[in-house]
Design an enzyme around this catalytic site. Sequence first.
Site: not given
Length: 211
Positions: A155-156
Site C-alpha cells: 500500500a505504501y
Amino acid sequence: MKAEFSHKIALVTGACTPLGTEVVESLARQGVLVAAVDGDGPRLAELVERLQRAGVRIAGRQIDVRSSAAVDALVDQVEREFGPIDAVVSVAAALRPGPALSISDEDWAHSFGVNADGVFHVSRAVATRMVARRRGTIVVVAAHTATVPRTSVAAYAASRAAAIAYTECLAAEVAARGVHCAVVAPDDARRVVDEVGFLLADTVRHPAQSA
C-alpha cells in the site's frame, strides 16, 4: 544564514517526522520563513516553540493533508499572513505495513489519502499560485520502496508510486512557467535539504521572465 533566502517562504508537510523536522530546522536556520505543517498538534507546538526560542522564523499549522479544502485554506492563510510561498516540501507519509493480500480497505485508503492525495492537494494548491507568479519550487520526498518491490509495504509503495508519477507529470507541465519540481528518494535527510536549497538558489539566480 544565507542572505538570498532571507525573504523566502517554505511550506513543509510532515514537519514532525524525523526527516521533516530536519528539513524544517535546516531551512529555517538558512533564513527561510517556514510554515511547518503536521497533523500532530502537540508535537508540532513543541517543535515550533523550540525553534522560535532558537531565534528562527517558523509558524506551525495543524491540518490533515487528505482534505483538499483544508489544504487550500492553509495555503491561502499562509500567503495572506506571510506572503507568496516560494517552496513546498511534501514529507508527510503514512506507512501501514502488512502482506499485500491482507491489506484492508481502510489501510489502503489511508495510505493513498496521505501519500498520494496529500501530495496532489498540496502541489495543486501551491503550483496554481506559483505558475501565476512564474516562480516556485516543489519537492516531494518518496522512499526507494516506491520503485523497488518489497514485502509487506504494497500500500505504501503503490501510493508513493502514484505521487511520483503525478509529480513528474506536473514537472513537465509547469517547468516552462518557472516552477521547478523534483522527487527525492533520500538515503538521508541531507539530500532533501540540499535539493531544496539548490532549487531555491536556482530560482534566485534565474527568475522566470514574464510572458
